[in-house]
Motif scaffolding. Structure first.
Motif, PDB file in Angstrom:
ATOM      1  N   GLY A 225       0.810  -1.220   0.000  1.00 55.40           N
ATOM      2  CA  GLY A 225       0.000   0.000   0.000  1.00 55.40           C
ATOM      3  C   GLY A 225       0.839   1.264   0.000  1.00 55.40           C
ATOM      4  N   LEU A 226       1.957   1.243   0.717  1.00 50.90           N
ATOM      5  CA  LEU A 226       2.840   2.413   0.756  1.00 50.90           C
ATOM      6  C   LEU A 226       3.431   2.714  -0.619  1.00 50.90           C
ATOM      7  N   VAL A 227       3.771   1.668  -1.371  1.00 52.94           N
ATOM      8  CA  VAL A 227       4.337   1.865  -2.716  1.00 52.94           C
ATOM      9  C   VAL A 227       3.277   2.436  -3.658  1.00 52.94           C
ATOM     10  N   ILE A 228       2.061   1.916  -3.567  1.00 58.37           N
ATOM     11  CA  ILE A 228       0.969   2.434  -4.399  1.00 58.37           C
ATOM     12  C   ILE A 228       0.755   3.917  -4.118  1.00 58.37           C
ATOM     13  N   ALA A 229       0.708   4.270  -2.822  1.00 62.12           N
ATOM     14  CA  ALA A 229       0.483   5.669  -2.445  1.00 62.12           C
ATOM     15  C   ALA A 229       1.604   6.561  -2.958  1.00 62.12           C
ATOM     16  N   ALA A 230       2.840   6.096  -2.861  1.00 65.42           N
ATOM     17  CA  ALA A 230       3.979   6.892  -3.322  1.00 65.42           C
ATOM     18  C   ALA A 230       3.950   7.068  -4.834  1.00 65.42           C
ATOM     19  N   LEU A 231       3.664   5.989  -5.558  1.00 69.02           N
ATOM     20  CA  LEU A 231       3.610   6.076  -7.025  1.00 69.02           C
ATOM     21  C   LEU A 231       2.542   7.045  -7.495  1.00 69.02           C
ATOM     22  N   ALA A 232       1.436   7.094  -6.760  1.00 65.74           N
ATOM     23  CA  ALA A 232       0.307   7.937  -7.168  1.00 65.74           C
ATOM     24  C   ALA A 232       0.475   9.388  -6.741  1.00 65.74           C
ATOM     25  N   SER A 233       1.513   9.659  -5.946  1.00 61.78           N
ATOM     26  CA  SER A 233       1.680  10.990  -5.365  1.00 61.78           C
ATOM     27  C   SER A 233       2.766  11.778  -6.090  1.00 61.78           C
ATOM     28  N   GLU A 234       3.098  12.916  -5.521  1.00 63.18           N
ATOM     29  CA  GLU A 234       4.108  13.805  -6.100  1.00 63.18           C
ATOM     30  C   GLU A 234       5.472  13.124  -6.210  1.00 63.18           C
ATOM     31  N   GLU A 235       5.777  12.208  -5.275  1.00 64.74           N
ATOM     32  CA  GLU A 235       7.070  11.503  -5.343  1.00 64.74           C
ATOM     33  C   GLU A 235       7.229  10.717  -6.639  1.00 64.74           C
ATOM     34  N   GLY A 236       6.115  10.283  -7.201  1.00 68.32           N
ATOM     35  CA  GLY A 236       6.174   9.479  -8.420  1.00 68.32           C
ATOM     36  C   GLY A 236       5.959  10.258  -9.696  1.00 68.32           C
ATOM     37  N   ARG A 237       6.088  11.577  -9.633  1.00 61.65           N
ATOM     38  CA  ARG A 237       5.660  12.419 -10.760  1.00 61.65           C
ATOM     39  C   ARG A 237       6.451  12.198 -12.045  1.00 61.65           C
ATOM     40  N   TRP A 238       7.666  11.606 -11.952  1.00 61.52           N
ATOM     41  CA  TRP A 238       8.492  11.418 -13.144  1.00 61.52           C
ATOM     42  C   TRP A 238       8.626   9.938 -13.500  1.00 61.52           C
ATOM     43  N   ILE A 239       7.690   9.139 -12.977  1.00 63.77           N
ATOM     44  CA  ILE A 239       7.701   7.693 -13.238  1.00 63.77           C
ATOM     45  C   ILE A 239       6.448   7.323 -14.002  1.00 63.77           C
TER      46      ILE A 239
END
Length: 252
Positions: A225-239
């Motif tokens: 769940g933490l990875v999903i949240a990170a990917l969907a957030s600002e941290e994942g903006r260039w992925i």
């Protein structure tokens, strides 16, 4: 406020993803199949932390119900958040079942296809007009579609999850003009209620799975769940267009 839709969030990975996304100040529309009580638990957990969430029923294996679900989403967005769009879609709902190749029936194969591949395809298509520019999609696949997670008995399940991994890349390609990022994650063995709560019914399999995992244990829902949240957030903006294995180094 940003809003996410998380399918299959009455337990396990979906429940964790919904809660972790909400902790980042995002409103959540979560779906459930048969486990309404679990979905209401997810809503309660989010509200307890000061967040806002709405639970809606959805059978991802019945694409004919998707237009009515979209109408319910429109109503929830309007009534709860005074919005007509949302920002994040997590295609998580599914089911797992082991069946050796020679024992896999056409009925089971078709159910896997409807729920694990056709469902995310046409649900995303149905909701895409409501997904805001600059949004994000995360598809939950499985390491059973990768060499690391190749185990006998998952030929149909793994094939559909592999199809979802490829679909993720095409979504990323076609949605990119709108700034929408699309990625998939491939969990390894994770303590969820998959396959009729198999981990609770067969606890003896856990040590063997942990022994094959580099980090020495099986996954917990929050690991995913933490990875999903990170990917969907600002941290994942260039992925975008990536498939990330989240398995603690299974068969490493």
């Amino acid at each position: 406020m940003r809003v996410a839709i998380v399918t299959g969030a009455s337990s396990g990975i979906g429940q964790s993803a919904a809660i972790q996304i909400a902790k980042r100040g995002v409103g959540v529309i979560l779906t459930y199949g048969r486990n309404r009580a679990g979905a209401l638990d997810t809503v309660a957990d989010i509200e307890k932390e000061g967040g806002a969430a709405v639970a809606l029923p959805l059978d991802v294996g019945r694409s004919e119900t998707f237009p009515a679900f979209r109408d319910a989403v429109v109503a929830a967005l309007r009534d709860t958040w005074q919005r007509d769009t949302f920002d994040i879609l997590v295609n998580n709902a599914g089911f797992g079942q082991m069946a050796m190749f020679e024992d896999t029936t056409e009925e089971l194969f078709d159910r896997f296809m409807r729920v694990l591949l056709k469902g995310p395809y046409f649900l995303t298509q149905t909701l895409l007009p409501l997904l805001a520019d600059g949004g994000a999609v995360v598809n939950v696949t499985s390491n059973s579609a990768l060499f690391s997670g190749l185990e006998a008995g998952y030929s149909a399940y793994g094939s559909m999850k592999g199809g979802l991994t490829v679909l993720t890349r095409y979504m990323a390609k076609e949605f990119s003009p709108r700034g929408i990022r699309v990625n998939s994650i491939a969990p390894g063995s994770t303590r969820t209620r998959i396959a009729d709560d198999a981990f609770a019914r067969f606890p003896e399999v856990v040590p063997a799975l942990a022994a094959q995992t580099a980090l020495g244990r099986i996954g917990e829902p929050d690991d995913i769940g933490l990875v999903i949240a990170a990917l969907a957030s600002e941290e994942g903006r260039w992925i975008t267009a990536q498939n990330i294995e989240v398995s603690g180094g299974y068969h490493l």
